[in-house]
Design an enzyme around this catalytic site. Structure first.
Site, PDB file in Angstrom:
ATOM      1  N   HIS A 212      30.661 -46.817   1.467  1.00 43.24           N
ATOM      2  CA  HIS A 212      31.847 -47.255   2.199  1.00 43.24           C
ATOM      3  C   HIS A 212      31.491 -47.704   3.609  1.00 43.24           C
ATOM      4  O   HIS A 212      32.288 -48.350   4.286  1.00 43.24           O
ATOM      5  CB  HIS A 212      32.909 -46.149   2.196  1.00 43.24           C
ATOM      6  CG  HIS A 212      33.627 -46.097   0.880  1.00 43.24           C
ATOM      7  ND1 HIS A 212      34.974 -46.298   0.740  1.00 43.24           N
ATOM      8  CD2 HIS A 212      33.158 -45.929  -0.371  1.00 43.24           C
ATOM      9  CE1 HIS A 212      35.298 -46.234  -0.532  1.00 43.24           C
ATOM     10  NE2 HIS A 212      34.209 -46.012  -1.238  1.00 43.24           N
ATOM     11  N   SER A 216      29.634 -52.697  -0.963  1.00 47.10           N
ATOM     12  CA  SER A 216      28.956 -52.875  -2.237  1.00 47.10           C
ATOM     13  C   SER A 216      28.122 -54.142  -2.246  1.00 47.10           C
ATOM     14  O   SER A 216      28.503 -55.138  -1.629  1.00 47.10           O
ATOM     15  CB  SER A 216      29.978 -52.961  -3.370  1.00 47.10           C
ATOM     16  OG  SER A 216      30.641 -51.743  -3.520  1.00 47.10           O
ATOM     17  N   LYS A 240      40.142 -52.235 -13.507  1.00 41.48           N
ATOM     18  CA  LYS A 240      38.926 -52.614 -14.245  1.00 41.48           C
ATOM     19  C   LYS A 240      38.113 -51.368 -14.619  1.00 41.48           C
ATOM     20  O   LYS A 240      37.574 -51.266 -15.725  1.00 41.48           O
ATOM     21  CB  LYS A 240      38.080 -53.562 -13.384  1.00 41.48           C
ATOM     22  CG  LYS A 240      37.012 -54.282 -14.191  1.00 41.48           C
ATOM     23  CD  LYS A 240      36.325 -55.373 -13.381  1.00 41.48           C
ATOM     24  CE  LYS A 240      35.197 -56.000 -14.181  1.00 41.48           C
ATOM     25  NZ  LYS A 240      34.476 -57.033 -13.446  1.00 41.48           N
ATOM     26  N   ASP A 241      38.051 -50.403 -13.680  1.00 45.29           N
ATOM     27  CA  ASP A 241      37.354 -49.156 -13.989  1.00 45.29           C
ATOM     28  C   ASP A 241      38.075 -48.382 -15.096  1.00 45.29           C
ATOM     29  O   ASP A 241      37.430 -47.766 -15.944  1.00 45.29           O
ATOM     30  CB  ASP A 241      37.243 -48.277 -12.727  1.00 45.29           C
ATOM     31  CG  ASP A 241      36.076 -48.708 -11.830  1.00 45.29           C
ATOM     32  OD1 ASP A 241      35.177 -49.400 -12.340  1.00 45.29           O
ATOM     33  OD2 ASP A 241      36.074 -48.350 -10.637  1.00 45.29           O
ATOM     34  N   GLU A 284      14.551 -33.721 -24.499  1.00 39.53           N
ATOM     35  CA  GLU A 284      15.693 -34.565 -24.822  1.00 39.53           C
ATOM     36  C   GLU A 284      15.351 -36.033 -24.547  1.00 39.53           C
ATOM     37  O   GLU A 284      14.446 -36.330 -23.772  1.00 39.53           O
ATOM     38  CB  GLU A 284      16.891 -34.141 -23.965  1.00 39.53           C
ATOM     39  CG  GLU A 284      17.411 -32.770 -24.316  1.00 39.53           C
ATOM     40  CD  GLU A 284      18.406 -32.811 -25.451  1.00 39.53           C
ATOM     41  OE1 GLU A 284      17.966 -32.774 -26.613  1.00 39.53           O
ATOM     42  OE2 GLU A 284      19.612 -32.873 -25.191  1.00 39.53           O
TER      43      GLU A 284
END
Lengths: 416, 253
Positions: A212, A216, A240-241, A284
């Site tokens: 922030h 981005s 969108k998320d 894993e």
């Protein structure tokens, strides 16, 4: 911010504790580049998985018994006798895999689009730290069911520290809390497995604080030039998320309800037995490439050093990459090499799943060589010699032109 | 599409697909058809009930099912009164009386399945040093578990001339090393089904594997049933949020 729409109570709170203003600023009106593709969904998806893991984990901890005598049986108690315990446990078990899938995609997206470059170096480093915390947490979590693979996985991994010169053996004894993996090891892993996720939350909050501040990155890798390049986070990216989350949760549900043991190892359905080593010990899936690097080196200390180095080196990525251009879209040589690097990691994953015999030994070494060669040689050199494609003027221009500039076209040619 | 992305995908397929190397000379179990297989598979309750009969008659003298309670049998269609009647056949410890002596009582539906031996040492003492594994999770404990257990149960044969069996061992080509302490547990004519099904070793093995597969995952039927709704819910919500996203983003350049 506007106070006209707020109730008196909200206004009363907000003037004393500006939490509403903060949320509005950081997740409401916060300006975000408008050209994100769907790879930018995986930050939010990872966050949600973190919440799923912590909440299911807290519930599991209510019935789990962190001692060698009862651990395996208590997991079966959760699976069979606790109401919907199987659901909570499968969500947690498979949530780990879904968390890693999302975070790995998020990480590779950051690498492909150069999101680690100035001014986002600290943002990137915090991200690598979250990944390291996740890995430690996942490793200790896998020990808790106290099956054969839990026990022997813990034995193999903790034994790696014996490779440290001089103090190695003492360190391993200290880690175990005894002279072998046993109840003291299990209970301390349990304690740390409960603690580390909250450290993870703290680092993730710092990661978000950093983004922030610096803003981005975006698929073009160029800076935001004007307000025309951005959209407010809400409602554009919240919706969108939400869409991305629904698709991802549908996949998660397919795994949990229809193939909950897909990523599991059948050997872990057998209770831990210190007297019987399984034929084939492997971690894993999300650790397989690292496991392959460990085994690619004929020297124990060397293998351990390279394995941890494979993660540590990512911390230096902002300085290893010397190219002034962020997005691989505009780097004609780097772009294919990025996919070769990705292929070397997939190859290492396959090597990690096989016994180190025959062709797998050679493939493991080739993969390891390229993994490090790409980061230590290709990236520093390529940035100096590669001629990047011309960058677009701004984010809003190529969006109008539906996508990035055609290859080879200069900005001047398409400018009206 | 990017050429390299294709190569990455292909490499993943080629390198990820082959299974781990099998034990050199252990036979691969042939595949059988199972009611519980596949994403929509469920438990054939009649087969599982017959399987419980096999477990009770042929397995339970040596093998426990320690993570199961008698009440769990409702999951394969036994009624409450049947379960009470089954449980009451067994005597289980019930704490101590006020003199400190161990008290026993008939099991109830809430009791765990009665273990065949009081402890591992007792089992080994009785069985020539061998420890029979608990069967609660046996089907999940092996890759290709149901087919492996089926093959093991039906795969006993006479040892080839060149094989020298150790004392008390039996020959089974599906077992790693081919020598297994367990004698053939299923034999032609040992079991008479109460529901009139023709009893063969193959039928017995198929039924008991069905029962054990249920015992390993008693949640399976409910899990798959709920799962259909959950997956459809998220797909539906994906549709709704996608439509909303299209509407909100309409007009953004």
């Amino acid at each position: 911010m506007s106070t006209a729409t707020q109730s008196g109570f909200v206004r009363w709170v907000d003037t004393r504790l500006p939490i509403v203003t903060l949320m509005q600023k950081e997740f409401g009106t916060f300006p975000v580049p408008k050209n994100f593709n769907y790879f930018w969904n995986f930050g939010a998806i990872s966050m949600l998985l973190m919440v799923v893991m912590i909440s299911t984990g807290v519930v599991l901890a209510m019935d789990y018994m962190p001692n060698a005598a009862e651990a395996f049986a208590s997991v079966q108690h959760i699976m069979r006798d606790v109401n919907y315990g199987w659901l909570v446990r499968y969500l947690h078990q498979n949530g780990a895999s879904m968390f890693f899938i999302a975070t790995y995609i998020h990480t590779f997206r950051g690498i492909y689009y150069g999101s680690y470059k100035s001014p986002r170096e600290l943002l990137w480093i915090l991200g690598v730290v979250t990944l390291l915390i996740m890995m430690s947490t996942a490793f200790m979590g896998y020990v808790l069911p106290w099956g054969q693979m839990s026990y022997w996985g813990a034995t193999v991994i903790t034994n790696m520290f014996a490779a440290i010169p001089l103090i190695g053996d003492s360190v391993v004894t200290w880690l175990w809390g005894g002279f072998g993996v046993d109840s003291p090891t299990l209970s301390r892993f349990y304690s740390l497995h409960y603690l580390l996720p909250f450290v993870l939350v703290a680092v993730v909050l710092l990661h978000i604080t950093a983004i922030h501040k610096v803003g981005s990155n975006n698929p073009l890798g160029i800076d935001v030039k004007s307000p025309q390049d951005t959209l407010p986070f809400h409602p554009y990216y919240t919706i969108k998320d939400c869409f991305g989350l629904c698709v991802y949760l549908a996949l998660f549900a397919v795994l949990v309800f229809f193939a909950p043991d897909l990523f599991g190892d059948p050997t872990n359905f057998i209770p831990a037995n210190p007297l019987q080593t399984p034929a084939d010990i492997q971690p894993e899936w999300y650790f397989l490439p690292f496991y392959a690097i460990l085994r690619a080196v004929p020297n124990k200390l060397g293998g351990v050093a390279l394995m941890f180095g494979a993660m540590a080196i990512l911390l230096a990525l902002p300085w290893l990459d010397t190219s002034p251009v962020r997005s691989a879209r505009f780097r004609p040589i780097y772009r294919p090499l990025f996919f070769v690097w990705l292929a070397s990691i997939v190859l290492l994953g396959a090597v990690g799943a096989h016994k180190p015999e025959g062709i797998w030994v050679i493939l493991g070494r080739i993969g390891t060589l390229y993994y490090f060669g790409h980061l230590l040689v290709v990236m520093p050199l390529l940035g100096r010699i590669e001629r990047p494609l011309p960058l677009p003027d701004s984010i809003s221009r190529p969006v109008i032109n539906r996508g990035s500039l055609p290859r080879g076209a200069s900005v001047a040619e398409i400018r009206p | 599409m990017n050429r390299f992305a294709v190569i990455v995908a292909l490499a993943g397929l080629v390198l990820g697909a082959p299974a781990r190397a099998e034990e050199a000379d252990t036979l691969t179990p042939p595949s059988q058809s199972w009611s519980f297989a596949g994403p929509l598979g469920t438990v054939d309750q009649a087969a599982a009930q017959r399987g419980f009969q096999i477990y009770a008659d042929a397995c339970s003298n040596c093998h426990g099912l320690k993570y199961l309670h008698y009440r769990d049998l409702s999951g394969i269609g036994f009624t409450d009164s049947q379960i009470k009647e089954i449980a009451a056949r067994f005597t289980v410890p019930a704490g101590f009386d006020n003199q400190g002596n161990l008290v026993t009582k008939p099991a109830t539906p809430a009791s765990p399945f009665r273990p065949p031996f009081p402890n591992d040492e007792a089992a080994r003492a009785m069985l020539n040093g061998a420890l029979p594994p608990d069967l609660s999770l046996i089907v999940s404990s092996f890759p290709n578990g149901p087919n492996y257990i089926y093959a093991l149960l039906t795969g006993y044969r006479d040892a080839p001339a060149e094989v020298k069996l150790a004392d008390g061992m039996n020959y089974n080509p599906y077992f790693p090393g081919h020598q297994i302490a367990m004698p053939p547990p299923l034999n032609e004519g040992d079991i008479t089904y109460t529901d009139g099904t023709v009893s063969t070793v193959a039928q017995n093995a198929h039924d008991v594997v069905t029962f054990l597969a249920w015992a390993a995952h008693p949640d399976m039927v409910q899990r798959k049933r709920i799962g259909i709704g959950v997956v459809l819910y998220f797909l539906g919500m994906a549709g709704v949020t996608f439509a909303l996203k299209r509407r909100i983003w309409h007009g953004v350049h």
